[in-house]
Design a protein around this motif. Structure first.
Motif, mmCIF file in Angstrom:
data_model
loop_
_atom_site.group_PDB
_atom_site.id
_atom_site.type_symbol
_atom_site.label_atom_id
_atom_site.label_comp_id
_atom_site.label_asym_id
_atom_site.label_seq_id
_atom_site.Cartn_x
_atom_site.Cartn_y
_atom_site.Cartn_z
ATOM 1 N N ARG A 60 0.819 -1.214 0.000
ATOM 2 C CA ARG A 60 0.000 0.000 0.000
ATOM 3 C C ARG A 60 0.855 1.268 0.000
ATOM 4 O O ARG A 60 1.905 1.341 0.633
ATOM 5 C CB ARG A 60 -0.934 0.005 1.212
ATOM 6 N N MET A 61 0.394 2.278 -0.800
ATOM 7 C CA MET A 61 0.963 3.628 -0.868
ATOM 8 C C MET A 61 2.445 3.619 -1.226
ATOM 9 O O MET A 61 3.241 4.389 -0.693
ATOM 10 C CB MET A 61 0.744 4.371 0.443
ATOM 11 N N LEU A 70 3.118 3.635 -11.738
ATOM 12 C CA LEU A 70 2.448 4.810 -11.183
ATOM 13 C C LEU A 70 2.248 4.702 -9.676
ATOM 14 O O LEU A 70 1.523 5.510 -9.091
ATOM 15 C CB LEU A 70 1.086 5.025 -11.867
ATOM 16 N N GLY A 71 2.875 3.723 -9.045
ATOM 17 C CA GLY A 71 2.707 3.534 -7.621
ATOM 18 C C GLY A 71 1.495 2.685 -7.295
ATOM 19 O O GLY A 71 0.874 2.060 -8.169
ATOM 20 N N THR A 72 1.150 2.647 -6.019
ATOM 21 C CA THR A 72 -0.013 1.902 -5.546
ATOM 22 C C THR A 72 -0.895 2.810 -4.703
ATOM 23 O O THR A 72 -0.463 3.864 -4.239
ATOM 24 C CB THR A 72 0.419 0.684 -4.703
ATOM 25 N N ASP A 73 -2.139 2.378 -4.485
ATOM 26 C CA ASP A 73 -3.080 3.198 -3.731
ATOM 27 C C ASP A 73 -3.164 2.707 -2.283
ATOM 28 O O ASP A 73 -2.333 1.924 -1.811
ATOM 29 C CB ASP A 73 -4.452 3.196 -4.400
ATOM 30 N N TYR A 75 -5.021 0.636 -0.870
ATOM 31 C CA TYR A 75 -5.267 -0.796 -0.690
ATOM 32 C C TYR A 75 -4.206 -1.652 -1.377
ATOM 33 O O TYR A 75 -4.395 -2.868 -1.520
ATOM 34 C CB TYR A 75 -6.645 -1.159 -1.224
ATOM 35 N N GLY A 76 -3.135 -1.038 -1.828
ATOM 36 C CA GLY A 76 -2.063 -1.784 -2.467
ATOM 37 C C GLY A 76 -2.324 -2.162 -3.907
ATOM 38 O O GLY A 76 -1.588 -2.964 -4.486
ATOM 39 N N ARG A 77 -3.333 -1.589 -4.521
ATOM 40 C CA ARG A 77 -3.643 -1.912 -5.912
ATOM 41 C C ARG A 77 -2.734 -1.113 -6.852
ATOM 42 O O ARG A 77 -2.479 0.072 -6.611
ATOM 43 C CB ARG A 77 -5.121 -1.612 -6.211
ATOM 44 N N ASP A 78 -2.291 -1.744 -7.915
ATOM 45 C CA ASP A 78 -1.389 -1.103 -8.866
ATOM 46 C C ASP A 78 -2.144 -0.026 -9.646
ATOM 47 O O ASP A 78 -3.148 -0.301 -10.312
ATOM 48 C CB ASP A 78 -0.832 -2.155 -9.834
ATOM 49 N N LEU A 79 -1.659 1.207 -9.571
ATOM 50 C CA LEU A 79 -2.364 2.330 -10.181
ATOM 51 C C LEU A 79 -2.289 2.301 -11.710
ATOM 52 O O LEU A 79 -3.233 2.695 -12.385
ATOM 53 C CB LEU A 79 -1.804 3.653 -9.653
ATOM 54 N N PHE A 80 -1.172 1.841 -12.252
ATOM 55 C CA PHE A 80 -1.075 1.757 -13.713
ATOM 56 C C PHE A 80 -2.113 0.782 -14.266
ATOM 57 O O PHE A 80 -2.768 1.058 -15.273
ATOM 58 C CB PHE A 80 0.328 1.339 -14.122
ATOM 59 N N SER A 81 -2.273 -0.355 -13.627
ATOM 60 C CA SER A 81 -3.285 -1.319 -14.075
ATOM 61 C C SER A 81 -4.687 -0.741 -13.956
ATOM 62 O O SER A 81 -5.536 -0.955 -14.829
ATOM 63 C CB SER A 81 -3.175 -2.611 -13.252
ATOM 64 N N ALA A 245 -10.689 10.942 -6.681
ATOM 65 C CA ALA A 245 -11.325 11.208 -5.388
ATOM 66 C C ALA A 245 -10.662 10.404 -4.274
ATOM 67 O O ALA A 245 -10.484 10.897 -3.152
ATOM 68 C CB ALA A 245 -12.819 10.883 -5.468
ATOM 69 N N ASP A 246 -10.280 9.153 -4.561
ATOM 70 C CA ASP A 246 -9.617 8.332 -3.544
ATOM 71 C C ASP A 246 -8.264 8.917 -3.143
ATOM 72 O O ASP A 246 -7.835 8.763 -1.990
ATOM 73 C CB ASP A 246 -9.429 6.908 -4.066
#
Length: 289
Positions: A60-61, A70-73, A75-81, A245-246
């Motif tokens: 995460r983050m 592009l990093g992660t959000d 919740y640890g999700r890949d931002l590029f995907s 928004a997130d």
């Protein structure tokens, strides 16, 4: 023996417009950006390295890196995907909504421009009522009544952008129905439906095509704005507006959460605007001259 000079056959308007668009640097850049976004959406499973909705709290983050471009959000999700899969939602909503708006506005505008008197008065007064509300506020009101979701969002944007298509189609039909070929067809006994569908609308299509291209950019912005407000496709779907928004609470510490989807929106809207400007210059004989 005298040889006659060879006379070139005149090019069709469509081929001439394509050649003029290909000669415009701005239009080429816009076309490249639009094609890039479309290909990214179509081949999202091949482009995205991770599952866009898979939670991974360990990562995460994280900032941009070779593993996560592009990093992660949070919740640890890949931002590029998520940006890649978000192109599917954004382009699908905008394309379907603009096609619906064109279908509804095209029918009403053609009837208003071809059948004057009370039909024209009724359609244009209804159009004035719709245009009295800003498109985004009208879409918000419809979504407040219908609820969120993909299809409700698509319908709300379509209704919000129907009125501009009514006016564009009506103006194009009014201009085309005064041409000599329409009067000649009327003189030989052509029916109203044949005049409208075989002669008037095909020759009034140039401004409609340009309007469709430019309204696609507006629809993408509207989808992002409504998703940002929580009225779009519900989470965990990777909608660009929802992703911005997130990331809003983390703009000072982790700005990449919002920067990626924001850049995606900017590039695809820029592409549609540049392409629309190029089509307008190519299809409008006054600008072409």
């Amino acid at each position: 023996m005298t040889t006659l000079p060879r006379v070139r056959a005149p090019q069709s308007p469509a081929r001439r417009a394509v050649r003029l668009v290909l000669r415009s640097p701005g239009a080429l850049v816009g076309l490249a950006l639009v094609l890039l976004c479309v290909l990214m959406a179509v081949f999202a499973p091949l482009v995205a390295p991770y599952d866009p909705v898979a939670y991974n709290p360990v990562d995460r983050m994280q900032g941009p890196s070779l593993d996560h471009l592009l990093g992660t959000d949070l919740y640890g999700r890949d931002l590029f995907s998520r940006v890649v899969y978000g192109a599917r939602i954004s382009l699908s909503v905008s394309a379907i909504s603009i096609l619906l708006a064109l279908a509804m506005g095209g029918v009403l505008g053609a009837l208003a421009g071809f059948h004057l008197r009370w039909v024209d008065t009724l359609v244009m007064r209804l159009t004035d009522i719709l245009l009295a509300f800003p498109a985004i506020l009208l879409a918000i009101a419809l979504l407040a009544f219908l609820g969120g979701g993909f299809w409700n969002l698509t319908l709300a944007i379509a209704v919000a952008y129907t009125a501009p298509f009514v006016r564009v189609v009506r103006a194009s039909v009014l201009r085309a129905r005064r041409e000599m070929y329409v009067e000649a067809s009327t003189a030989v006994g052509a029916s109203d439906s044949r005049l409208l569908w075989r002669h008037v609308l095909p020759n009034a299509s140039a401004p409609i095509i340009v309007e469709v291209t430019l309204r696609l950019a507006y629809a993408i912005l509207a989808e992002a704005a409504l998703s940002f407000l929580g009225l779009g496709t519900p989470p965990p779907a990777p909608a660009w507006g929802q992703m911005i928004a997130d990331g809003r609470p983390f703009l000072e510490t982790n700005p990449w959460v919002s920067v990626g989807p924001g850049l995606a929106i900017m590039l695809v809207v820029l592409g549609f605007n540049l392409l629309g400007d190029g089509l307008r210059d190519a299809l409008d004989p006054r600008l072409r001259s």
